[in-house]
Motif scaffolding. Structure first.
Motif, PDB file in Angstrom:
ATOM      1  N   LEU A  49       1.116  -1.340  -0.161  1.00  0.00           N
ATOM      2  CA  LEU A  49      -0.067  -0.028  -0.221  1.00  0.00           C
ATOM      3  C   LEU A  49       0.937   1.190  -0.086  1.00  0.00           C
ATOM      4  O   LEU A  49       0.559   2.042  -0.675  1.00  0.00           O
ATOM      5  CB  LEU A  49      -0.846   0.007   1.269  1.00  0.00           C
ATOM      6  N   PRO A  54      -1.709  -1.426  -4.778  1.00  0.00           N
ATOM      7  CA  PRO A  54      -3.234  -1.872  -3.971  1.00  0.00           C
ATOM      8  C   PRO A  54      -3.470  -3.244  -4.279  1.00  0.00           C
ATOM      9  O   PRO A  54      -3.946  -3.980  -3.611  1.00  0.00           O
ATOM     10  CB  PRO A  54      -4.099  -1.056  -4.280  1.00  0.00           C
ATOM     11  N   ALA A  57      -1.326  -5.667  -2.319  1.00  0.00           N
ATOM     12  CA  ALA A  57      -1.822  -5.368  -1.131  1.00  0.00           C
ATOM     13  C   ALA A  57      -3.023  -6.190  -0.464  1.00  0.00           C
ATOM     14  O   ALA A  57      -3.053  -7.017   0.335  1.00  0.00           O
ATOM     15  CB  ALA A  57      -2.033  -3.985  -0.710  1.00  0.00           C
ATOM     16  N   ALA A  81      -7.431  -1.300   0.888  1.00  0.00           N
ATOM     17  CA  ALA A  81      -7.005  -1.627  -0.409  1.00  0.00           C
ATOM     18  C   ALA A  81      -8.238  -1.709  -1.484  1.00  0.00           C
ATOM     19  O   ALA A  81      -7.995  -1.268  -2.737  1.00  0.00           O
ATOM     20  CB  ALA A  81      -6.296  -3.012  -0.342  1.00  0.00           C
TER      21      ALA A  81
END
Length: 384
Positions: A49, A54, A57, A81
């Motif tokens: 992140l 993302p 993540a 996320a």
């Protein structure tokens, strides 16, 4: 496969890399474990992140909440996320799951687990309202923010009122997340166990015979000798073997000395000498051998001990067998005197003549059976 100590050390180094914002190094260190636990997966997701990825993540947070289904902060971060990926419905579900894991508590403190973060219920409600705003649920978002205002501390009331005014004006909100650079860290006690421990310590010179070792606190080497208690002590006189003198058994002062042929020594005039034949039990019922004392030989011993001559002795006991070792069985109590005395274990031993403790007996001339006592008895019978 890396050891537990190596994994713990990589975990600590990865947390240090996050603190200096070295995302590549942090990801490499956090991914060294082939089977990472939930907290390590959470760290990987937080680093992705921060690095602006993302999607990666989200995969890391999926592993974290799969391994620990009660990790409320994991659902919280996965919702963040999903929010960044504009998956607002999935984000809304994750925020509701995080709120369910709080179990009506005001907060969950993760400090004792290594994460310096306290997940507050009002923060989860704030993110829930932000996701509802993205989905066009303005009325539900207003109720979520009002509930957060009732549960939040006084310090958060200003931010919550501002957010509530924005929702009423239909302005979108940005979700809250774990502070930047905060990840799960290993316990300090576990890190202390990784330090090498020197159980033996460093060697220290106490005494040395080399002049180069003359330093502060170092004493010169001293000779060792055994005292009366057979313990070594420093600073004593040299041994007899070092001085070239003859070695022999040591004797205590005032101890009685056994003498041999042609020698004279102190003797006790009050105690007669007992021969080996006289101490032994009588054989074949003969009473002439039991406990007979030889007065003439006792006087000869006394005369020799004072340097004199006894008639028939031929000088200082030239024909008397002395210091014969007794080999028979013990015969009960013995008279004390120069004829029979215990050999002191320390006196009879020496560095050159070791010998076990024993009883020594100085035996004078052997008395023939039917000696003076039998002749005296015969004379009394004839005179009677």
């Amino acid at each position: 496969m890396p050891s537990l100590g190596d994994l713990l050390l990589d975990w600590h180094r990865g947390a240090q890399a996050v603190a200096r914002e070295d995302w590549d190094c942090a990801l490499r260190l956090f991914s060294s474990d082939p089977e990472p636990p939930a907290r390590m997966c959470f760290n990987v997701g937080c680093v992705h992140l921060l690095a602006g990825d993302p999607e990666a993540a989200l995969r890391a947070f999926d592993q974290a909440v799969t391994k620990d289904t009660c990790m409320a902060v994991g659902f919280f971060q996965r919702g963040v996320a999903s929010f960044q990926l504009e998956r607002f419905q999935e984000a809304l579900c994750d925020f509701r799951l995080a709120l369910a894991q709080l179990r009506d508590d005001a907060a969950i403190d993760y400090t004792q687990l290594g994460l310096r973060f306290k997940l507050q219920a009002w923060e989860v409600l704030f993110n829930l309202g932000a996701a509802q705003c993205r989905l066009g649920l303005w009325a539900e978002a207003t109720r979520s923010l009002e509930e957060a205002l009732s549960k939040g501390p006084e310090g958060a009331h200003t931010d919550l009122r501002t957010a509530l005014d924005q929702v009423q004006k239909q302005v979108h909100l940005q979700p809250r997340q774990v502070p930047r650079g905060e990840v799960f860290r290993p316990h300090r006690r576990h890190l202390e166990l990784l330090k090498p421990v020197d159980f033996l310590g460093k060697a220290k010179v106490v005494s040395s015979a080399f002049p180069a070792d003359r330093q502060e606190g170092v004493q010169p080497q001293q000779p060792q000798v055994q005292d009366a208690d057979a313990r070594a002590g420093p600073g004593a006189a040299p041994r007899a073997a070092d001085t070239g003198t003859a070695c022999g058994p040591r004797r205590l002062p005032g101890a009685e000395t056994e003498v041999g042929p042609g020698q004279a020594g102190p003797a006790d005039l009050r105690v007669p000498v007992v021969s080996d034949e006289q101490v032994r039990e009588p054989e074949h019922g003969s009473s002439g051998h039991s406990r007979a004392l030889c007065g003439a030989q006792a006087r000869g011993v006394a005369g020799a001990s004072h340097g004199g001559h006894t008639p028939g002795s031929g000088g200082a006991h030239a024909d008397a067998p002395w210091c014969r070792q007794e080999s028979g069985r013990p015969h009960g109590p013995r008279p004390w005197g120069p004829g029979l005395q215990p050999a002191h274990p320390q006196l009879s031993r020496g560095p050159c003549h070791p010998s076990p403790p024993s009883w020594t007996q100085a035996s004078p001339r052997k008395v023939q059976p039917g000696g003076a006592r039998r002749g005296a008895e015969k004379g009394r019978r004839e005179g009677g």
